[in-house]
Every structure is written in C-alpha cells, then in structure tokens.
Design a protein around this motif. Structure first.
Motif, PDB file in Angstrom:
ATOM      1  N   ILE A 188       0.830  -1.206   0.000  1.00  0.00           N
ATOM      2  CA  ILE A 188       0.000   0.000   0.000  1.00  0.00           C
ATOM      3  C   ILE A 188       0.867   1.260   0.000  1.00  0.00           C
ATOM      4  N   PHE A 189       2.049   1.192   0.598  1.00  0.00           N
ATOM      5  CA  PHE A 189       2.911   2.374   0.633  1.00  0.00           C
ATOM      6  C   PHE A 189       3.453   2.695  -0.753  1.00  0.00           C
ATOM      7  N   GLN A 190       3.868   1.659  -1.481  1.00  0.00           N
ATOM      8  CA  GLN A 190       4.423   1.895  -2.812  1.00  0.00           C
ATOM      9  C   GLN A 190       3.334   2.319  -3.791  1.00  0.00           C
ATOM     10  N   LEU A 191       2.200   1.614  -3.783  1.00  0.00           N
ATOM     11  CA  LEU A 191       1.134   1.952  -4.722  1.00  0.00           C
ATOM     12  C   LEU A 191       0.418   3.232  -4.316  1.00  0.00           C
ATOM     13  N   GLY A 192       0.428   3.548  -3.016  1.00  0.00           N
ATOM     14  CA  GLY A 192      -0.103   4.831  -2.577  1.00  0.00           C
ATOM     15  C   GLY A 192       0.678   5.981  -3.196  1.00  0.00           C
ATOM     16  N   LYS A 193       1.998   5.820  -3.295  1.00  0.00           N
ATOM     17  CA  LYS A 193       2.827   6.834  -3.945  1.00  0.00           C
ATOM     18  C   LYS A 193       2.482   6.952  -5.432  1.00  0.00           C
ATOM     19  N   VAL A 194       2.140   5.814  -6.055  1.00  0.00           N
ATOM     20  CA  VAL A 194       1.746   5.836  -7.463  1.00  0.00           C
ATOM     21  C   VAL A 194       0.450   6.620  -7.638  1.00  0.00           C
ATOM     22  N   VAL A 195      -0.524   6.374  -6.747  1.00  0.00           N
ATOM     23  CA  VAL A 195      -1.797   7.105  -6.811  1.00  0.00           C
ATOM     24  C   VAL A 195      -1.554   8.604  -6.677  1.00  0.00           C
ATOM     25  N   ALA A 196      -0.697   8.988  -5.729  1.00  0.00           N
ATOM     26  CA  ALA A 196      -0.390  10.411  -5.531  1.00  0.00           C
ATOM     27  C   ALA A 196       0.299  11.008  -6.751  1.00  0.00           C
ATOM     28  N   ALA A 197       1.218  10.248  -7.346  1.00  0.00           N
ATOM     29  CA  ALA A 197       1.922  10.736  -8.538  1.00  0.00           C
ATOM     30  C   ALA A 197       0.965  10.922  -9.709  1.00  0.00           C
ATOM     31  N   MET A 198      -0.005  10.012  -9.842  1.00  0.00           N
ATOM     32  CA  MET A 198      -0.995  10.132 -10.919  1.00  0.00           C
ATOM     33  C   MET A 198      -1.869  11.367 -10.715  1.00  0.00           C
ATOM     34  N   THR A 199      -2.211  11.666  -9.461  1.00  0.00           N
ATOM     35  CA  THR A 199      -2.988  12.873  -9.175  1.00  0.00           C
ATOM     36  C   THR A 199      -2.211  14.117  -9.587  1.00  0.00           C
TER      37      THR A 199
END
Length: 401
Positions: free
Chosen positions: A356-367
């Motif tokens: 969740i920490f790594q993919l959470g960063k992906v979600v933030a980067a996409m935003t």
C-alpha cells in the motif's frame, strides 16, 4: 496500560524507538551523500534501486518468517545488519573512503531491514489481543513519530559534519538491538511448513494464495487509496502551496508556501506525538468498524481542504482535521487487519499489505500528473473522492457475508 502488553511487544517498541532515532539521523539524508559523491542523476537512480530492493526483500521476508519463524529470522537479519554497519564505519574512516562500498553496505542494510520488518510485525500480532491491539498500534505509531522527529532534527544539524560519529552510534545501537533480540525476545510461532520451501516458486505460490483472499485484497485496495491521500502532501499540495499560497505574517515570521507546508507537517507531527496514545485508549471502546470510516473521511476532508486553501488559518484548521482522522484510522485499521490474516500465513499477509505504501505513492503521482489540467477545486474533490472510495472498498471487505 503499557505494562499489560506482552514483554515481546514492550521490547520491540523500545527497540524500534531507539533504532529509528539513530537511523533517522542518517538515512533520510543519505541522498545528500549520494549527490555529493556521484552527482544528482546517479543519486536518483541509486535511491530508486534501494527502494525497489528493500520492497522486494520485504516481500521475501514475509514468506521466510512463515517458513522459519519470527525470532530466528530477526536474529539472522540483525546479525547481518550489524556486520554491514560496521563496514559502513570502516569505509568512512580517516583511513578508507569508498562511496561505492558505502552504497553496497547501505543496500545490504536495506535488504536486512526488509527481511526483518514482516517478522517483527507478525510477532506483534502473534502476542497481542483484539482488546489491546488498537493501543499497541497507537504506541508504535507514537514512538515512530517521536523518534523521527528527534532523529531528523539531530541529523539535519550533524549529518554533513559528523557522519562518522552518527555511524558509530548506529553500530552501538545495533549491538544493543541484536543482544536484546537474541537474549530476551521469545519465539511466537512454530512453522509447520518444510524449511526447503524458500524458492521463488514457493514465494509466488504463497502470495498467489494471499491475493486470492478476496476480503483481504479489497481491504488492501482500500488502504492503497487512503495512503494515496497522505502522499499528496509531497505532491499536489506542496506544488499548490508553493505557487498559490498568499504570503502572510505569522507571529512575526514572513510565511510563504514552503514555510506553510513545513508548519503543516510540524502541527501534524506534534499532534500525533501528544494525542496518539490517549486516542488509542479511547478507540478501545469501539468494537464496530464505523469509527474507521469516520477517520477516513476526516483525513480525506483535511487533505482536500489543504489542496485548495491559500490562506494560513484554513490550512491550520484543515491540518488539525486531517490529523484527527489519521489518529482515528491508523491504529484501528491495523488492528482490524491483524484480525483478518491467516495465522499460518501471517508474515506473507502483512508483507502483502506493505504494497500500500508503494502503490499509494503511485496514486499520488498520478494525481499530480493531471492536477495542472483541472482546477484546484477538482483536485480537492478528487482527493476527498479517494477517501470515499477507500471507505467503500474497506466496507465491502469487512461487511458480513
């Protein structure tokens, strides 16, 4: 209430506090060392490799702790880490300077930390109960924030001028950690699997089984969306504050957007330090999951407001709001997750949740990628939408079948 926790929990909380104080004096600033020695471009690649290797080690460590047990893996990991940290002192001594060797040894340290983490987390779950898990996770959350605050403050002053002394402190602390783990930590899990099941095929089989657990998979997706909100601070919100914040005077200090972001971080950290333990005790009164969604929505609302706010009073109010949500949902979500995991695969489950920490960063980067194409109001609503979506996936995962 701390005295009522299992001795393993008490020792791990103390160990983690001391370890994070010293390690956060060094490792958050290590990119500065890489940049000085290798240049900015290569430094970025080295940091990225380190993150990926540490993540993969955590995934493998989750499998190994289910095969070998908790204590054995922790002692082995701490032993290798200690040797690597002694090497870091040597290659930064007045007699030998080797940045490449330093990087390799840091990589070894990251690998061992990744291997140890799932075993440590699984051990905490093994010896805790449904009644005290919220308090236990509040304590670990509190000690993490206090240690980071202390360590990064000291490291900010000493890293560049006293790296050798900080590395020596790291080695001394590692000796203490290794001894406590070896001498006083008790084993909490006796594996039933054959110890030969440590190949890549066995790891993939174990995680395929975890991924097929529909409830846990949905719960993990919910966690990814919620963490995607938190990482907005260093993505969308930092850019918004740097460009849109209305400069003001705060107790005699001229505040620009960057300083406002630092103030936001300080308020959040101090609130966590002072209120996480009492809030954790208060959360023990709630047996239903309803309070979890309240935490998610307050957390999302606070970050959404910060994504559109341009005046300091609103930013401070939004930060207080999001921190209240964070204090509510963080220990509660961890306690619920601990109840969901299969005992025989606990290490793998907890390591899987680590994505969740790594993919959470992906979600933030996409935003961040689409934020310049829309208004700040749309960005704010999107952030709050992540909180709603995270609540929905978590609700579906936890609802009675």
């Amino acid at each position: 209430m701390f005295q009522s926790l299992h001795p393993n929990i008490q020792l791990r909380i103390v160990i983690q506090f001391l370890s994070k104080v010293v390690s956060s004096m060094i490792f958050p600033f290590i990119a500065i060392y890489y940049t000085e020695k290798f240049g900015a471009s290569i430094a970025g690649v080295l940091v990225l490799v380190n993150v990926i290797v540490s993540f993969l080690a955590g995934i493998y460590g989750g499998h190994l702790t289910d095969v070998f047990g908790r204590k054995k893996l922790m002692v082995i990991g701490e032993s290798i880490k200690l040797v690597a940290q002694v090497g870091m002192v040597i290659v930064n001594s007045p007699w030998l300077q080797s940045p490449i060797s330093m990087y390799v040894l840091i990589l070894v340290t990251s690998i061992t930390s990744g291997l140890i983490a799932p075993a440590s987390e699984a051990m905490l779950v093994d010896v805790s109960t449904e009644e005290n898990r919220s308090f236990m996770y509040s304590m670990t959350y509190w000690t993490t924030n206090v240690s980071l605050l202390i360590g990064m403050t000291i490291g900010g002053w000493l890293f560049q001028s006293h790296l050798m002394e900080l590395l020596l402190a790291l080695v001394l602390l590692s000796i203490v950690t290794w001894f406590i783990t070896w001498r006083f930590i008790s084993e909490t899990y006796q594996p039933t699997e054959k110890k030969t099941q440590i190949g890549l095929r066995d790891v993939l089989r174990k995680y395929r089984e975890v991924a097929q657990d529909r409830r846990f998979l949905l719960f993990t997706i919910g966690g990814i969306l919620i963490l995607g909100i938190e990482f907005q601070r260093t993505n969308v919100i930092s850019v918004h504050m740097a460009n849109e914040f209305v400069a003001t005077n705060f107790f005699g200090t001229a505040m620009d957007g960057v300083k406002a972001l630092s103030l936001m971080t300080a308020i959040n950290t101090l609130m966590v330090i002072f209120f996480s333990v009492p809030v954790g005790q208060w959360l023990n009164r709630f047996t239903s999951t309803g309070i979890l969604y309240v935490g998610f929505l307050l957390f999302g609302a606070g970050y959404a407001l910060n994504a559109v706010a341009v005046h300091l009073p609103l930013i401070i109010g939004a930060t207080i709001l999001l921190t209240i949500g964070e204090l509510i949902y963080t220990p509660k979500r961890q306690a619920i997750m601990a109840q969901m995991v299969d005992y025989e695969k606990r290490g793998s489950y907890l390591a899987f949740n680590g994505i969740i920490f790594q993919l959470g960063k992906v979600v933030a980067a996409m935003t961040l990628m689409f934020s310049h194409l829309v208004s700040t109001m749309v960005v704010g609503l999107s952030i709050f939408g992540l909180a709603i979506a995270g609540s929905f996936f978590t609700y579906v995962a936890l609802r009675k079948e």
